[in-house]
Every structure is written in structure tokens, then in C-alpha cells.
Design a protein around this motif. Structure first.
Motif, mmCIF file in Angstrom:
data_model
loop_
_atom_site.group_PDB
_atom_site.id
_atom_site.type_symbol
_atom_site.label_atom_id
_atom_site.label_comp_id
_atom_site.label_asym_id
_atom_site.label_seq_id
_atom_site.Cartn_x
_atom_site.Cartn_y
_atom_site.Cartn_z
ATOM 1 N N GLU A 1 0.604 -1.374 -0.034
ATOM 2 C CA GLU A 1 -0.124 0.403 0.124
ATOM 3 C C GLU A 1 1.033 2.176 -0.488
ATOM 4 O OE1 GLU A 1 -2.384 2.225 3.017
ATOM 5 O OE2 GLU A 1 -3.959 0.848 2.270
ATOM 6 N N GLU A 2 2.150 1.433 0.595
ATOM 7 C CA GLU A 2 2.274 2.146 0.661
ATOM 8 C C GLU A 2 3.582 2.289 -0.670
ATOM 9 O OE1 GLU A 2 6.652 2.749 3.938
ATOM 10 O OE2 GLU A 2 4.730 3.066 4.311
ATOM 11 N N LEU B 1 0.448 4.315 -2.435
ATOM 12 C CA LEU B 1 0.188 5.442 -2.083
ATOM 13 C C LEU B 1 1.369 6.498 -2.256
ATOM 14 C CD1 LEU B 1 -1.166 4.735 1.865
ATOM 15 C CD2 LEU B 1 -2.605 6.102 0.102
ATOM 16 N N TRP C 1 0.325 8.003 -5.589
ATOM 17 C CA TRP C 1 -0.611 8.687 -6.292
ATOM 18 C C TRP C 1 -0.465 10.122 -5.530
ATOM 19 C CZ3 TRP C 1 -4.802 6.834 -8.678
ATOM 20 C CH2 TRP C 1 -5.845 7.636 -8.191
ATOM 21 N N GLN C 2 0.844 10.143 -5.173
ATOM 22 C CA GLN C 2 1.375 11.743 -3.737
ATOM 23 C C GLN C 2 1.271 12.480 -4.418
ATOM 24 O OE1 GLN C 2 4.139 10.960 -0.512
ATOM 25 N NE2 GLN C 2 5.177 13.196 -2.453
ATOM 26 N N TYR D 1 -7.292 10.296 -1.962
ATOM 27 C CA TYR D 1 -6.322 9.329 -1.367
ATOM 28 C C TYR D 1 -6.997 7.884 -1.217
ATOM 29 C CZ TYR D 1 -2.400 12.392 -1.380
ATOM 30 O OH TYR D 1 -1.059 12.908 -1.841
ATOM 31 N N ALA E 1 -6.649 5.444 -4.421
ATOM 32 C CA ALA E 1 -5.375 5.280 -4.493
ATOM 33 C C ALA E 1 -5.767 3.901 -3.100
ATOM 34 C CB ALA E 1 -4.787 5.620 -4.013
ATOM 35 N N ARG E 2 -6.557 3.770 -2.407
ATOM 36 C CA ARG E 2 -7.284 2.553 -1.941
ATOM 37 C C ARG E 2 -7.691 1.331 -2.085
ATOM 38 N NH1 ARG E 2 -6.038 6.610 1.860
ATOM 39 N NH2 ARG E 2 -8.509 7.083 2.387
ATOM 40 N N TRP F 1 -6.054 11.811 4.278
ATOM 41 C CA TRP F 1 -5.071 11.046 4.355
ATOM 42 C C TRP F 1 -4.787 9.927 4.979
ATOM 43 C CZ3 TRP F 1 -3.060 17.047 6.250
ATOM 44 C CH2 TRP F 1 -3.311 18.060 4.469
ATOM 45 N N LEU G 1 -1.676 7.790 4.765
ATOM 46 C CA LEU G 1 0.031 8.814 5.025
ATOM 47 C C LEU G 1 1.008 9.005 6.414
ATOM 48 C CD1 LEU G 1 -1.685 10.543 2.388
ATOM 49 C CD2 LEU G 1 -0.527 8.993 1.592
ATOM 50 N N PRO H 1 4.893 8.334 1.009
ATOM 51 C CA PRO H 1 3.983 9.219 1.165
ATOM 52 C C PRO H 1 3.543 9.498 1.960
ATOM 53 C CG PRO H 1 3.299 7.046 1.735
ATOM 54 C CD PRO H 1 5.186 6.533 2.078
#
Length: 345
Positions: free
Chosen positions: A66-67, A70, A73-74, A79, A82-83, A252, A255, A331
Motif C-alpha cells: 500500500e505504501e 500511495l 499517487w502522492q 487518496y 488509491a486505497r 490522508w 499517509l 508517501p
């Protein structure tokens, strides 16, 4: 020439050369549609290219952390998209053997896929005659047919879906759906459209009634909440700092950010001096510096973040401290990323 034929004719002459236009791969169509939700093409295109380079298939995306997702995607915002993207990739791989469902009904079962996205994938990839209704389509239909029903009310959503179904081109649904969205983005633009060269101008009700600027109608439901963020940028004896991961269901999620002190309003340096211990406990009082005198106002869809960055120098050595040259591995929200680029130790 009827409405749908005019859209198709215009699209053939005016469509932009975009990478997802040359494929029927549902993974890439899905990726582009999720990225372009509430995002301009010019902003979303670099992200699409980065994602397809790092994750050329749904299997690679599902296998990423996931990191990683993300971080790529930053800066794109919203967000949760993205998840959901990451979750859905895993679902497609684990439950659908790496192949996207090929019907509108099945596509709707995927997380983060609503009516519009399911319609887009089903029609573009599998030629299913399902109309798309996004912001651009709402604008074209409301202006051309002179519809003054609010587009974000229950009645409006149902009405425009039925209207879109009535006027769509079933024989060439793939190009028609892409065409009407493109038409809304380029020709029937939100502000100052050039109606003099519009192929639909003869039948456009809004043009005849001079109400182009008034349509489409949208109920203003958004109440803006003001929040006051004080980011505490600690620097220890080794010039290392602290980051924390945001948890919970707020903005967020997952993040990283500097330790945060949220207050009911603006605070000064003296007020901060008595409160930073509630965020990070130190053995001695740090030296505190104000990084930005004026608040940085970061605007989100439902809230405005009035933000101050405070530099706190301490003789304490953090066991979990992070060097500033390592911060780009995490991220972070664009607000934090901008500060990191600007701040010099």
C-alpha cells in the motif's frame, strides 16, 4: 444528423491522442477512469503513465505494498481512490483470476467502482450498451435539452441516466461514450464555450434561451469546515526528525506527516510552547521557530486547513528519528511534500 451521430462525427475529428484511447484492456481503462475522477486530464496523465510503468498489469498492482501505491499517487489527492484501487486489484487477482468482470452488473461489485466507472469499462472494453454519465455528460445533456433539474439530487441522477440511455448510439457505444465525454471537456466546456462552432448549436435549448451559464444546475450541499493544523518539525541533536502515520477514517489515511497539533484556532509561539509536550514528550524545552508567519491554507473539498509549520530544535536524540534525505521515501500529503522541498536545515 441526429444527436449521437453528431457526437460521433465531432469525436472522429477532434479526439485527443491519449494512451487509454488505443486499448480495450479493462485494467488500463479502469485505471484511467479512477484517476480522472475529479481530476483534469493534464494532471492525471503523468500519474497514469507512472502507474502503468510500475504496474503494467493488475497482477503487479495487486502485489505492491500500500505504501508503494500511495507514494506513486502522492499529489493526486482523494487518496481513498488509491486505497480502493489497490483493494480492487487484489480482488480481481484473487477472486476473478486476474481478469476483470465483463458486464456492468459484475463490475459494480468491485470496490470503488460506481455507476459511471462500471458503464465506462463495460462499454469501452466489452461494447455493452450502457451510457456513461459524468460531469461532462451532465453538462452537455442539460444544456442541449434545457434540463434544469439539479444534477446532484436523486431525481436528477435518475433523470439524466434515462436521458443518456435514450440518446446513446448503441451500434458504436465505445466511441459514442468517449465522444460525449470528450465533447463536454473540449467543446461544451464549463466556462465560455464557443457555441458559434458547436455542431449541436442548432438544436441547443440553452443557447436559444441564453442560459448556457446557468446549466447544469447543482445544489450546493458542501459546508466548508475550517481546521487549524500546527505541524511540529522536530530536529534532534543529529538533525533527525519525526514522522507519524495517519490512522482512522479521516483525510490522508495511512499517509505520513510530522507530529500534528490541531487547535481550535490560530496559536502563537508562546501558546505552542505549553502544548507541544502533549504531542511529543521531551526531556528539555526545545528552541521553537516559526517557519511560516502567514497560514498556508490548503483547500480540500469539504475543509480548509489553516496550516503552520513550527521548527523545534532539541538536544534529545530520537531513537526512531528520520534524516531529511530519507523523507522522500514516505508517501505524504502534498502539503507536507511542499514543505520538505522548501525547508533547508
Amino acid at each position: 444528423m441526429i444527436f449521437s451521430q453528431k457526437i460521433l462525427h465531432w469525436y472522429a475529428q477532434n479526439k485527443r491522442n491519449l494512451p487509454w484511447r488505443s486499448t480495450k484492456d479493462p485494467y488500463r481503462i479502469w485505471l484511467s477512469e479512477i484517476m480522472l475522477q475529479q481530476t483534469r486530464v493534464s494532471q492525471g496523465l503523468p500519474y497514469y503513465l507512472k502507474f502503468t510503468e510500475h504496474f503494467p498489469t493488475v497482477n503487479e498492482l495487486a502485489g505492491a505494498s500500500e505504501e508503494q501505491v500511495l507514494k506513486l499517487w502522492q499529489g493526486l489527492g482523494y487518496y481513498s481512490r488509491a486505497r480502493n484501487l489497490h483493494t480492487t486489484a487484489k480482488t480481481v487477482v484473487n477472486e476473478y483470476h486476474g481478469k476483470f468482470p465483463n458486464t456492468y452488473i459484475e463490475l459494480l461489485k468491485l470496490k470503488g467502482v460506481g455507476d459511471y466507472t462500471a458503464s465506462a469499462i463495460a462499454s469501452i472494453c466489452f461494447d455493452e450498451p450502457e451510457p456513461v454519465v459524468d460531469g461532462n455528460v451532465y453538462r452537455v445533456l442539460s444544456r442541449y435539452f434545457g434540463v434544469d433539474i439539479p444534477i446532484n439530487g436523486t431525481k436528477g441522477v435518475k433523470y439524466f441516466k434515462e436521458l443518456a440511455k435514450e440518446v446513446m448510439n448503441v451500434e458504436n457505444i465505445r466511441d459514442y461514450n468517449q465522444g460525449i465525454m470528450e465533447f463536454g471537456a473540449i467543446q461544451c466546456a464549463p466556462k465560455n464555450p464557443d457555441c458559434s462552432v458547436c455542431p449541436l448549436n442548432e438544436g441547443c435549448v440553452a443557447l436559444k434561451k441564453n442560459i448556457i451559464k446557468e446549466l447544469p444546475i447543482k445544489i450546493n450541499k458542501t459546508k466548508i469546515k475550517n481546521r487549524y493544523f500546527n505541524y511540529l518539525v522536530f530536529l534532534d541533536a543529529n538533525n533527525r526528525t519525526l514522522l507519524r502515520q495517519r490512522k482512522g477514517k479521516g483525510i490522508w489515511q495511512n499517509l505520513w506527516e510530522f507530529p500534528l497539533l490541531e487547535t481550535n484556532g490560530k496559536i502563537n509561539i508562546d501558546e505552542l510552547g505549553g502544548k507541544h509536550h502533549n504531542v511529543v514528550s521531551l526531556n528539555e524545552a526545545p528552541k521553537i521557530y516559526e517557519f511560516n508567519q502567514e497560514d498556508i491554507v490548503h483547500k480540500l473539498s469539504h475543509q480548509h486547513l489553516h496550516t503552520k509549520f513550527w521548527i523545534l530544535k532539541t538536544k534529545t536524540k530520537f531513537k526512531d528519528g528520520i534524516g531529511f534525505n530519507e523523507l522522500d521515501k514516505f508517501p505524504v500529503p502534498v502539503l507536507i511534500a511542499d514543505f520538505i522541498k522548501t525547508f533547508k536545515i
